[in-house]
Write an enzyme that holds these catalytic residues in place. Sequence first.
Site, short mmCIF file in Angstrom:
data_model
loop_
_atom_site.label_atom_id
_atom_site.label_comp_id
_atom_site.label_asym_id
_atom_site.label_seq_id
_atom_site.Cartn_x
_atom_site.Cartn_y
_atom_site.Cartn_z
N ALA A 234 0.77 -1.01 0.01
CA ALA A 234 -0.08 -0.05 0.01
C ALA A 234 0.98 1.22 -0.08
O ALA A 234 1.39 1.52 1.09
CB ALA A 234 -1.06 0.01 1.01
N GLU A 235 0.86 1.97 -1.24
CA GLU A 235 1.45 3.29 -1.31
C GLU A 235 0.33 4.40 -1.21
O GLU A 235 -0.09 4.60 -2.09
CB GLU A 235 2.17 3.34 -2.48
CG GLU A 235 3.45 4.57 -2.36
CD GLU A 235 3.07 5.81 -2.77
OE1 GLU A 235 2.63 6.70 -1.90
OE2 GLU A 235 2.75 5.87 -4.13
#
Length: 490
Positions: A234-235
Amino acid sequence: MTTLTFESLNPATGTVVGSHHKHDAEAVREAVGRAQEAAVWWEELGHAGRRRRLLDYKAVVTRELRALAQLVHEETGKPVADATLEIVLAITHIDWAARNARKVLGPRRVSGGMIGANLAATLEYLPLGVVGIIGPWNYPVFTPMGSIAYALAAGNAVVFKPSEFTPGVGVKLAELFAEAVPERPVFQTVTGLGETGAFLARDPRVKKIAFTGSTATAKRVMAACAENLTPMVAECGGKDAFIVDDGADIEAAVDACLWGALANAGQTCVGVERVYVVDAVYEPFMRTLSERVATVKAGEHYGPITMPAQLDIIKRHIDDATKSGRAVTGGPDSVRPPYVDPVVVEDVPEDSPSVREETFGPTITVRRTKDAQEALELANDTSYGLAGTVFSGDRRRAMRLARAMRTGMAAVNSVISFAGVASLPFGGTGDSGFGRIHGADGLREFARAKSIARQRFAVPGMRLTSFSRQPEELERLIKVVTFLHGRRKR
Protein backbone atom coordinates in the site's frame (compact mmCIF):
# COMPACT_ATOMS: atom_id res chain seq x y z
CA MET A 1 -18.59 -9.89 -20.63
CA THR A 2 -20.04 -6.46 -19.98
CA THR A 3 -20.49 -3.99 -22.82
CA LEU A 4 -20.85 -0.99 -20.51
CA THR A 5 -18.34 1.77 -21.14
CA PHE A 6 -17.12 4.97 -19.53
CA GLU A 7 -15.21 7.94 -20.89
CA SER A 8 -11.92 9.49 -19.85
CA LEU A 9 -11.92 13.26 -20.06
CA ASN A 10 -9.28 15.93 -20.42
CA PRO A 11 -9.63 17.73 -17.06
CA ALA A 12 -8.48 21.03 -18.55
CA THR A 13 -11.04 21.13 -21.37
CA GLY A 14 -13.67 18.53 -20.53
CA THR A 15 -13.27 16.94 -23.96
CA VAL A 16 -13.49 13.17 -24.33
CA VAL A 17 -10.08 11.50 -24.65
CA GLY A 18 -11.34 7.94 -25.01
CA SER A 19 -14.01 5.37 -24.22
CA HIS A 20 -13.22 2.22 -22.24
CA HIS A 21 -14.92 -0.93 -21.00
CA LYS A 22 -16.25 -1.20 -17.47
CA HIS A 23 -14.84 -4.66 -16.93
CA ASP A 24 -17.14 -6.69 -14.71
CA ALA A 25 -16.42 -9.65 -12.44
CA GLU A 26 -16.51 -12.14 -15.33
CA ALA A 27 -14.10 -10.08 -17.41
CA VAL A 28 -11.68 -9.75 -14.50
CA ARG A 29 -11.89 -13.49 -13.79
CA GLU A 30 -11.08 -14.22 -17.42
CA ALA A 31 -8.10 -11.85 -17.37
CA VAL A 32 -6.76 -13.45 -14.20
CA GLY A 33 -7.22 -16.90 -15.75
CA ARG A 34 -5.19 -15.89 -18.79
CA ALA A 35 -2.56 -14.38 -16.53
CA GLN A 36 -2.37 -17.56 -14.47
CA GLU A 37 -1.55 -19.59 -17.59
CA ALA A 38 0.89 -16.96 -18.87
CA ALA A 39 2.66 -16.87 -15.50
CA VAL A 40 3.78 -20.48 -15.93
CA TRP A 41 5.43 -19.70 -19.29
CA TRP A 42 6.92 -16.46 -17.97
CA GLU A 43 8.48 -18.19 -14.95
CA GLU A 44 9.93 -20.96 -17.14
CA LEU A 45 11.76 -18.37 -19.23
CA GLY A 46 14.09 -17.82 -16.29
CA HIS A 47 15.86 -14.61 -15.41
CA ALA A 48 17.76 -14.40 -18.69
CA GLY A 49 14.66 -14.80 -20.85
CA ARG A 50 12.67 -12.28 -18.84
CA ARG A 51 15.56 -9.83 -18.81
CA ARG A 52 15.76 -9.80 -22.61
CA ARG A 53 12.03 -9.30 -23.03
CA LEU A 54 11.81 -6.55 -20.42
CA LEU A 55 14.66 -4.70 -22.10
CA ASP A 56 12.73 -5.05 -25.35
CA TYR A 57 9.72 -3.54 -23.59
CA LYS A 58 11.87 -0.69 -22.35
CA ALA A 59 12.96 -0.01 -25.92
CA VAL A 60 9.36 0.00 -27.18
CA VAL A 61 8.25 2.42 -24.43
CA THR A 62 11.21 4.66 -25.22
CA ARG A 63 10.34 4.65 -28.92
CA GLU A 64 6.76 5.66 -28.07
CA LEU A 65 7.80 8.20 -25.42
CA ARG A 66 6.40 11.27 -27.20
CA ALA A 67 3.06 9.69 -28.05
CA LEU A 68 2.69 8.27 -24.54
CA ALA A 69 3.53 11.65 -23.00
CA GLN A 70 0.84 13.26 -25.15
CA LEU A 71 -1.71 10.73 -23.90
CA VAL A 72 -0.68 11.37 -20.28
CA HIS A 73 -1.08 15.08 -20.95
CA GLU A 74 -4.56 14.59 -22.38
CA GLU A 75 -5.85 12.39 -19.54
CA THR A 76 -4.25 14.24 -16.61
CA GLY A 77 -3.89 17.77 -17.98
CA LYS A 78 -0.26 18.00 -16.85
CA PRO A 79 2.24 19.66 -19.22
CA VAL A 80 3.77 17.37 -21.83
CA ALA A 81 7.23 18.14 -20.42
CA ASP A 82 6.22 16.85 -16.99
CA ALA A 83 4.62 13.77 -18.54
CA THR A 84 7.85 13.15 -20.42
CA LEU A 85 9.86 13.35 -17.22
CA GLU A 86 7.73 10.74 -15.43
CA ILE A 87 7.99 8.36 -18.40
CA VAL A 88 11.77 8.74 -18.51
CA LEU A 89 11.91 7.81 -14.82
CA ALA A 90 9.68 4.80 -15.50
CA ILE A 91 12.00 3.68 -18.30
CA THR A 92 14.98 3.76 -15.93
CA HIS A 93 13.06 1.57 -13.48
CA ILE A 94 12.20 -1.01 -16.14
CA ASP A 95 15.88 -1.13 -17.02
CA TRP A 96 17.03 -1.52 -13.41
CA ALA A 97 14.50 -4.21 -12.57
CA ALA A 98 15.36 -6.21 -15.69
CA ARG A 99 19.12 -6.02 -15.12
CA ASN A 100 19.14 -6.69 -11.38
CA ALA A 101 16.45 -9.33 -10.84
CA ARG A 102 18.83 -12.28 -11.20
CA LYS A 103 21.37 -10.80 -8.78
CA VAL A 104 18.76 -9.96 -6.16
CA LEU A 105 16.43 -12.94 -6.45
CA GLY A 106 18.58 -15.77 -7.80
CA PRO A 107 19.81 -18.71 -5.68
CA ARG A 108 22.74 -18.05 -3.38
CA ARG A 109 24.56 -19.95 -0.67
CA VAL A 110 24.24 -18.71 2.89
CA SER A 111 26.18 -19.78 5.94
CA GLY A 112 24.83 -22.69 7.96
CA GLY A 113 26.63 -21.50 11.09
CA MET A 114 28.56 -23.68 13.53
CA ILE A 115 25.56 -25.90 14.35
CA GLY A 116 24.72 -26.31 10.66
CA ALA A 117 28.28 -26.73 9.41
CA ASN A 118 27.32 -30.00 7.73
CA LEU A 119 24.52 -28.34 5.75
CA ALA A 120 24.52 -26.58 2.41
CA ALA A 121 22.06 -23.70 2.92
CA THR A 122 20.51 -22.04 -0.14
CA LEU A 123 18.20 -19.04 -0.39
CA GLU A 124 16.31 -17.89 -3.46
CA TYR A 125 13.18 -15.90 -4.28
CA LEU A 126 10.48 -17.46 -6.44
CA PRO A 127 7.58 -15.81 -8.31
CA LEU A 128 4.20 -15.49 -6.64
CA GLY A 129 2.17 -16.16 -9.80
CA VAL A 130 -0.37 -13.44 -10.65
CA VAL A 131 0.05 -9.93 -9.20
CA GLY A 132 -2.80 -7.43 -9.30
CA ILE A 133 -1.86 -3.76 -9.50
CA ILE A 134 -4.28 -0.90 -8.84
CA GLY A 135 -2.75 2.35 -10.02
CA PRO A 136 -3.28 6.08 -9.50
CA TRP A 137 -4.03 8.91 -11.90
CA ASN A 138 -1.50 11.52 -10.79
CA TYR A 139 1.55 9.73 -12.23
CA PRO A 140 -0.14 7.09 -14.41
CA VAL A 141 3.10 5.73 -15.90
CA PHE A 142 5.81 6.20 -13.30
CA THR A 143 3.92 5.09 -10.20
CA PRO A 144 2.32 1.85 -11.43
CA MET A 145 5.47 0.93 -13.36
CA GLY A 146 7.27 0.84 -10.02
CA SER A 147 5.15 -2.23 -9.30
CA ILE A 148 4.59 -3.56 -12.83
CA ALA A 149 8.24 -3.70 -13.87
CA TYR A 150 9.40 -5.21 -10.59
CA ALA A 151 6.60 -7.78 -10.47
CA LEU A 152 7.37 -8.84 -14.05
CA ALA A 153 11.13 -8.98 -13.40
CA ALA A 154 10.44 -11.20 -10.38
CA GLY A 155 8.71 -13.68 -12.71
CA ASN A 156 5.03 -12.85 -12.18
CA ALA A 157 2.22 -12.15 -14.61
CA VAL A 158 0.43 -8.82 -14.03
CA VAL A 159 -3.18 -7.69 -14.25
CA PHE A 160 -3.29 -3.90 -14.02
CA LYS A 161 -6.33 -1.82 -13.13
CA PRO A 162 -5.51 1.85 -13.83
CA SER A 163 -7.40 4.78 -12.39
CA GLU A 164 -10.71 5.55 -14.07
CA PHE A 165 -9.25 9.00 -14.78
CA THR A 166 -6.33 7.60 -16.82
CA PRO A 167 -7.54 4.32 -18.34
CA GLY A 168 -6.07 5.06 -21.76
CA VAL A 169 -2.57 5.24 -20.36
CA GLY A 170 -3.03 1.88 -18.64
CA VAL A 171 -4.33 0.26 -21.82
CA LYS A 172 -1.41 1.69 -23.81
CA LEU A 173 1.18 0.33 -21.36
CA ALA A 174 -0.19 -3.19 -21.82
CA GLU A 175 -0.40 -2.80 -25.60
CA LEU A 176 3.25 -1.78 -25.76
CA PHE A 177 4.20 -4.79 -23.66
CA ALA A 178 2.28 -7.09 -26.01
CA GLU A 179 4.29 -5.63 -28.88
CA ALA A 180 7.53 -6.52 -27.10
CA VAL A 181 6.26 -9.87 -25.72
CA PRO A 182 3.61 -11.20 -28.12
CA GLU A 183 3.82 -14.86 -27.03
CA ARG A 184 1.59 -14.77 -23.93
CA PRO A 185 -0.66 -12.23 -22.12
CA VAL A 186 1.83 -11.72 -19.31
CA PHE A 187 0.75 -8.12 -18.73
CA GLN A 188 -2.93 -7.21 -19.15
CA THR A 189 -4.98 -4.13 -18.31
CA VAL A 190 -8.58 -4.18 -17.10
CA THR A 191 -10.48 -0.89 -16.96
CA GLY A 192 -13.41 0.33 -14.96
CA LEU A 193 -14.40 2.09 -11.77
CA GLY A 194 -13.73 1.10 -8.18
CA GLU A 195 -15.70 -2.13 -8.41
CA THR A 196 -13.34 -3.44 -11.10
CA GLY A 197 -10.43 -3.05 -8.70
CA ALA A 198 -12.46 -4.82 -6.00
CA PHE A 199 -13.07 -7.77 -8.34
CA LEU A 200 -9.32 -8.01 -8.88
CA ALA A 201 -8.51 -7.79 -5.16
CA ARG A 202 -11.04 -10.49 -4.29
CA ASP A 203 -9.86 -13.07 -6.84
CA PRO A 204 -8.16 -15.88 -4.88
CA ARG A 205 -5.82 -16.61 -7.79
CA VAL A 206 -4.22 -13.17 -7.37
CA LYS A 207 -1.31 -13.73 -5.01
CA LYS A 208 -0.52 -10.11 -4.20
CA ILE A 209 -2.07 -6.67 -4.70
CA ALA A 210 -0.02 -3.51 -5.15
CA PHE A 211 -2.19 -0.46 -4.50
CA THR A 212 -1.47 3.25 -4.81
CA GLY A 213 -4.07 5.77 -3.70
CA SER A 214 -5.64 7.35 -0.65
CA THR A 215 -5.44 5.90 2.83
CA ALA A 216 -9.22 5.52 2.97
CA THR A 217 -9.34 3.56 -0.28
CA ALA A 218 -6.37 1.43 0.81
CA LYS A 219 -8.40 0.27 3.82
CA ARG A 220 -11.23 -0.83 1.53
CA VAL A 221 -8.80 -2.69 -0.72
CA MET A 222 -7.27 -4.35 2.36
CA ALA A 223 -10.72 -5.53 3.42
CA ALA A 224 -11.21 -7.12 0.00
CA CYS A 225 -7.78 -8.75 0.15
CA ALA A 226 -8.51 -10.08 3.64
CA GLU A 227 -11.17 -12.42 2.26
CA ASN A 228 -8.41 -14.62 0.80
CA LEU A 229 -5.50 -13.48 3.02
CA THR A 230 -4.00 -11.89 -0.08
CA PRO A 231 -0.94 -9.83 0.90
CA MET A 232 -0.75 -6.24 -0.22
CA VAL A 233 1.61 -3.35 -0.84
CA ALA A 234 0.00 0.00 0.00
CA GLU A 235 1.48 3.29 -1.14
CA CYS A 236 -0.87 5.93 0.21
CA GLY A 237 -0.87 9.66 0.74
CA GLY A 238 1.38 11.96 2.70
CA LYS A 239 1.66 15.33 4.38
CA ASP A 240 5.33 15.75 3.65
CA ALA A 241 7.45 18.30 5.47
CA PHE A 242 10.26 20.49 4.14
CA ILE A 243 12.82 21.69 6.71
CA VAL A 244 15.02 24.71 6.02
CA ASP A 245 17.94 24.77 8.43
CA ASP A 246 20.54 27.42 9.23
CA GLY A 247 23.13 27.83 6.49
CA ALA A 248 20.86 26.48 3.75
CA ASP A 249 21.27 27.77 0.22
CA ILE A 250 18.13 29.93 0.21
CA GLU A 251 17.79 30.20 -3.56
CA ALA A 252 18.12 26.44 -4.00
CA ALA A 253 15.78 25.73 -1.09
CA VAL A 254 13.07 28.01 -2.46
CA ASP A 255 13.41 26.56 -5.96
CA ALA A 256 13.11 23.00 -4.61
CA CYS A 257 10.26 23.92 -2.28
CA LEU A 258 8.19 25.42 -5.08
CA TRP A 259 8.79 22.48 -7.39
CA GLY A 260 7.94 19.98 -4.67
CA ALA A 261 4.77 21.86 -3.75
CA LEU A 262 3.46 23.07 -7.11
CA ALA A 263 4.62 20.60 -9.76
CA ASN A 264 1.72 18.51 -11.07
CA ALA A 265 -0.57 21.05 -9.38
CA GLY A 266 0.54 19.67 -6.01
CA GLN A 267 -0.98 16.29 -6.89
CA THR A 268 2.07 14.36 -5.73
CA CYS A 269 2.01 11.90 -2.84
CA VAL A 270 5.60 12.86 -1.96
CA GLY A 271 4.99 16.54 -2.67
CA VAL A 272 5.76 19.33 -0.20
CA GLU A 273 2.79 20.49 1.89
CA ARG A 274 4.33 21.74 5.17
CA VAL A 275 7.41 23.96 5.42
CA TYR A 276 9.35 24.58 8.65
CA VAL A 277 12.04 27.26 8.55
CA VAL A 278 14.45 28.01 11.38
CA ASP A 279 14.36 31.55 12.71
CA ALA A 280 17.88 32.42 11.50
CA VAL A 281 16.91 32.13 7.82
CA TYR A 282 13.15 32.69 7.97
CA GLU A 283 13.05 36.25 6.66
CA PRO A 284 15.32 35.73 3.62
CA PHE A 285 13.54 32.47 2.82
CA MET A 286 10.08 34.05 2.90
CA ARG A 287 11.23 37.07 0.92
CA THR A 288 12.67 34.88 -1.82
CA LEU A 289 9.70 32.50 -1.73
CA SER A 290 7.24 35.40 -2.17
CA GLU A 291 9.17 36.71 -5.15
CA ARG A 292 9.58 33.37 -6.85
CA VAL A 293 6.07 31.99 -6.32
CA ALA A 294 4.64 35.02 -8.14
CA THR A 295 6.31 33.77 -11.34
CA VAL A 296 4.61 30.34 -11.27
CA LYS A 297 1.31 30.22 -13.14
CA ALA A 298 -1.44 27.59 -13.11
CA GLY A 299 -2.23 26.47 -16.63
CA GLU A 300 1.27 27.38 -17.78
CA HIS A 301 3.78 25.81 -15.40
CA TYR A 302 1.42 23.15 -14.11
CA GLY A 303 -1.93 21.73 -15.13
CA PRO A 304 -5.43 21.48 -13.68
CA ILE A 305 -6.74 19.49 -10.77
CA THR A 306 -7.35 16.13 -12.40
CA MET A 307 -10.02 14.82 -10.01
CA PRO A 308 -12.88 17.36 -9.70
CA ALA A 309 -13.88 16.21 -6.21
CA GLN A 310 -10.45 17.20 -4.91
CA LEU A 311 -11.26 20.85 -5.52
CA ASP A 312 -13.66 20.84 -2.55
CA ILE A 313 -10.93 19.55 -0.24
CA ILE A 314 -8.40 22.08 -1.53
CA LYS A 315 -10.86 24.95 -1.11
CA ARG A 316 -11.77 23.86 2.42
CA HIS A 317 -8.11 23.75 3.40
CA ILE A 318 -7.38 27.15 1.84
CA ASP A 319 -10.38 28.71 3.59
CA ASP A 320 -9.24 27.25 6.90
CA ALA A 321 -5.62 28.29 6.47
CA THR A 322 -6.33 31.87 5.44
CA LYS A 323 -8.76 32.37 8.33
CA SER A 324 -6.30 31.18 10.96
CA GLY A 325 -3.00 32.21 9.33
CA ARG A 326 -1.64 34.95 7.09
CA ALA A 327 -1.84 34.55 3.33
CA VAL A 328 1.48 35.30 1.64
CA THR A 329 0.25 34.36 -1.82
CA GLY A 330 -3.23 33.48 -2.99
CA GLY A 331 -6.36 32.72 -1.01
CA PRO A 332 -9.91 31.43 -1.48
CA ASP A 333 -10.10 33.09 -4.91
CA SER A 334 -7.17 30.96 -6.05
CA VAL A 335 -9.58 28.10 -6.69
CA ARG A 336 -10.90 28.68 -10.21
CA PRO A 337 -11.90 25.25 -11.53
CA PRO A 338 -10.31 23.29 -12.96
CA TYR A 339 -7.20 25.25 -11.89
CA VAL A 340 -5.87 26.34 -8.53
CA ASP A 341 -3.32 29.15 -8.34
CA PRO A 342 -0.38 28.82 -5.92
CA VAL A 343 -1.26 29.42 -2.27
CA VAL A 344 1.26 30.09 0.51
CA VAL A 345 0.04 30.71 4.06
CA GLU A 346 2.18 31.25 7.15
CA ASP A 347 1.48 30.92 10.87
CA VAL A 348 -1.29 28.34 10.49
CA PRO A 349 -1.99 26.46 13.76
CA GLU A 350 -0.64 22.93 13.79
CA ASP A 351 -4.05 21.46 14.61
CA SER A 352 -5.68 22.94 11.50
CA PRO A 353 -6.99 20.61 8.75
CA SER A 354 -4.71 22.37 6.28
CA VAL A 355 -1.74 21.14 8.34
CA ARG A 356 -3.05 17.76 9.51
CA GLU A 357 -4.83 16.46 6.39
CA GLU A 358 -3.45 15.78 2.92
CA THR A 359 -4.45 18.64 0.61
CA PHE A 360 -3.15 17.31 -2.72
CA GLY A 361 -3.11 20.73 -4.30
CA PRO A 362 -0.69 23.61 -5.03
CA THR A 363 -0.69 24.92 -1.46
CA ILE A 364 1.83 25.09 1.37
CA THR A 365 1.81 26.22 4.97
CA VAL A 366 4.98 27.81 6.37
CA ARG A 367 5.98 28.05 10.04
CA ARG A 368 8.92 29.67 11.78
CA THR A 369 10.78 27.48 14.30
CA LYS A 370 13.43 28.40 16.84
CA ASP A 371 15.80 25.69 15.62
CA ALA A 372 16.10 22.52 13.54
CA GLN A 373 15.09 20.28 16.44
CA GLU A 374 11.73 22.02 16.78
CA ALA A 375 11.29 21.78 13.01
CA LEU A 376 11.97 18.04 13.18
CA GLU A 377 9.49 17.51 16.03
CA LEU A 378 6.78 19.36 14.11
CA ALA A 379 7.60 17.48 10.91
CA ASN A 380 7.18 14.16 12.73
CA ASP A 381 3.93 15.19 14.41
CA THR A 382 1.70 13.58 11.80
CA SER A 383 -0.08 10.30 11.18
CA TYR A 384 1.57 10.12 7.77
CA GLY A 385 5.12 8.98 7.11
CA LEU A 386 5.92 9.00 3.41
CA ALA A 387 8.76 11.41 2.62
CA GLY A 388 10.49 14.59 3.71
CA THR A 389 13.12 17.11 2.73
CA VAL A 390 15.97 18.84 4.55
CA PHE A 391 17.96 21.83 3.30
CA SER A 392 20.96 22.73 5.43
CA GLY A 393 24.47 24.10 5.16
CA ASP A 394 25.72 21.47 7.61
CA ARG A 395 25.94 18.07 5.90
CA ARG A 396 26.15 16.07 9.12
CA ARG A 397 23.20 17.82 10.71
CA ALA A 398 21.22 17.49 7.50
CA MET A 399 21.83 13.74 7.42
CA ARG A 400 20.92 13.44 11.10
CA LEU A 401 17.66 15.28 10.50
CA ALA A 402 16.89 13.19 7.42
CA ARG A 403 17.46 9.95 9.36
CA ALA A 404 15.31 11.18 12.23
CA MET A 405 12.35 12.10 10.02
CA ARG A 406 9.72 9.42 10.61
CA THR A 407 9.33 8.69 6.92
CA GLY A 408 10.19 5.98 4.44
CA MET A 409 12.25 8.38 2.32
CA ALA A 410 14.03 11.70 2.63
CA ALA A 411 15.89 14.09 0.35
CA VAL A 412 18.76 16.33 1.41
CA ASN A 413 19.44 19.60 -0.42
CA SER A 414 17.16 18.36 -3.20
CA VAL A 415 13.50 17.43 -3.47
CA ILE A 416 11.85 14.08 -4.42
CA SER A 417 15.28 12.97 -5.67
CA PHE A 418 14.93 9.50 -4.12
CA ALA A 419 12.21 8.66 -6.69
CA GLY A 420 14.74 8.87 -9.50
CA VAL A 421 17.19 6.44 -7.92
CA ALA A 422 16.02 3.03 -9.09
CA SER A 423 18.05 1.17 -6.47
CA LEU A 424 16.31 2.97 -3.56
CA PRO A 425 13.10 1.44 -2.17
CA PHE A 426 10.00 3.64 -2.24
CA GLY A 427 7.25 3.56 0.39
CA GLY A 428 6.12 4.87 3.72
CA THR A 429 4.84 4.11 7.18
CA GLY A 430 1.78 4.94 9.26
CA ASP A 431 -1.13 6.30 7.22
CA SER A 432 1.19 6.44 4.22
CA GLY A 433 1.05 2.66 3.89
CA PHE A 434 3.46 -0.24 4.02
CA GLY A 435 5.64 -2.39 1.79
CA ARG A 436 8.15 -1.16 -0.76
CA ILE A 437 8.47 -0.82 -4.51
CA HIS A 438 11.68 -0.01 -6.43
CA GLY A 439 15.14 -1.35 -5.73
CA ALA A 440 16.06 -4.75 -4.33
CA ASP A 441 13.30 -4.49 -1.73
CA GLY A 442 10.81 -3.85 -4.53
CA LEU A 443 11.89 -7.00 -6.35
CA ARG A 444 11.64 -9.10 -3.19
CA GLU A 445 8.19 -7.60 -2.51
CA PHE A 446 6.87 -9.55 -5.50
CA ALA A 447 8.58 -12.85 -4.71
CA ARG A 448 8.49 -15.50 -2.01
CA ALA A 449 11.59 -16.56 -0.17
CA LYS A 450 12.50 -20.24 -0.58
CA SER A 451 14.97 -21.73 1.90
CA ILE A 452 16.64 -25.11 1.28
CA ALA A 453 19.03 -26.91 3.65
CA ARG A 454 20.81 -29.95 2.23
CA GLN A 455 22.82 -32.24 4.49
CA ARG A 456 26.27 -32.76 3.00
CA PHE A 457 27.44 -35.26 5.59
CA ALA A 458 26.37 -36.63 8.95
CA VAL A 459 28.18 -35.42 12.08
CA PRO A 460 29.34 -38.46 14.10
CA GLY A 461 28.02 -38.54 17.63
CA MET A 462 25.59 -35.66 17.07
CA ARG A 463 22.25 -37.23 16.17
CA LEU A 464 20.27 -34.28 17.46
CA THR A 465 17.04 -34.76 15.49
CA SER A 466 16.58 -38.46 16.01
CA PHE A 467 14.80 -40.65 18.53
CA SER A 468 18.08 -42.60 18.72
CA ARG A 469 19.80 -39.58 20.29
CA GLN A 470 21.86 -40.45 23.37
CA PRO A 471 22.27 -38.28 26.49
CA GLU A 472 25.98 -37.78 25.80
CA GLU A 473 25.15 -36.28 22.39
CA LEU A 474 22.96 -33.65 24.02
CA GLU A 475 25.80 -32.94 26.48
CA ARG A 476 28.18 -32.33 23.56
CA LEU A 477 25.67 -29.88 22.12
CA ILE A 478 25.44 -28.01 25.44
CA LYS A 479 29.24 -27.75 25.63
CA VAL A 480 29.46 -26.39 22.07
CA VAL A 481 26.70 -23.84 22.69
CA THR A 482 28.27 -22.80 25.99
CA PHE A 483 31.66 -22.34 24.32
CA LEU A 484 30.15 -20.25 21.52
CA HIS A 485 27.56 -18.22 23.38
CA GLY A 486 28.08 -18.56 27.13
CA ARG A 487 30.55 -15.75 27.72
CA ARG A 488 29.31 -12.21 28.34
CA LYS A 489 30.94 -9.54 26.26
CA ARG A 490 32.72 -6.77 28.11
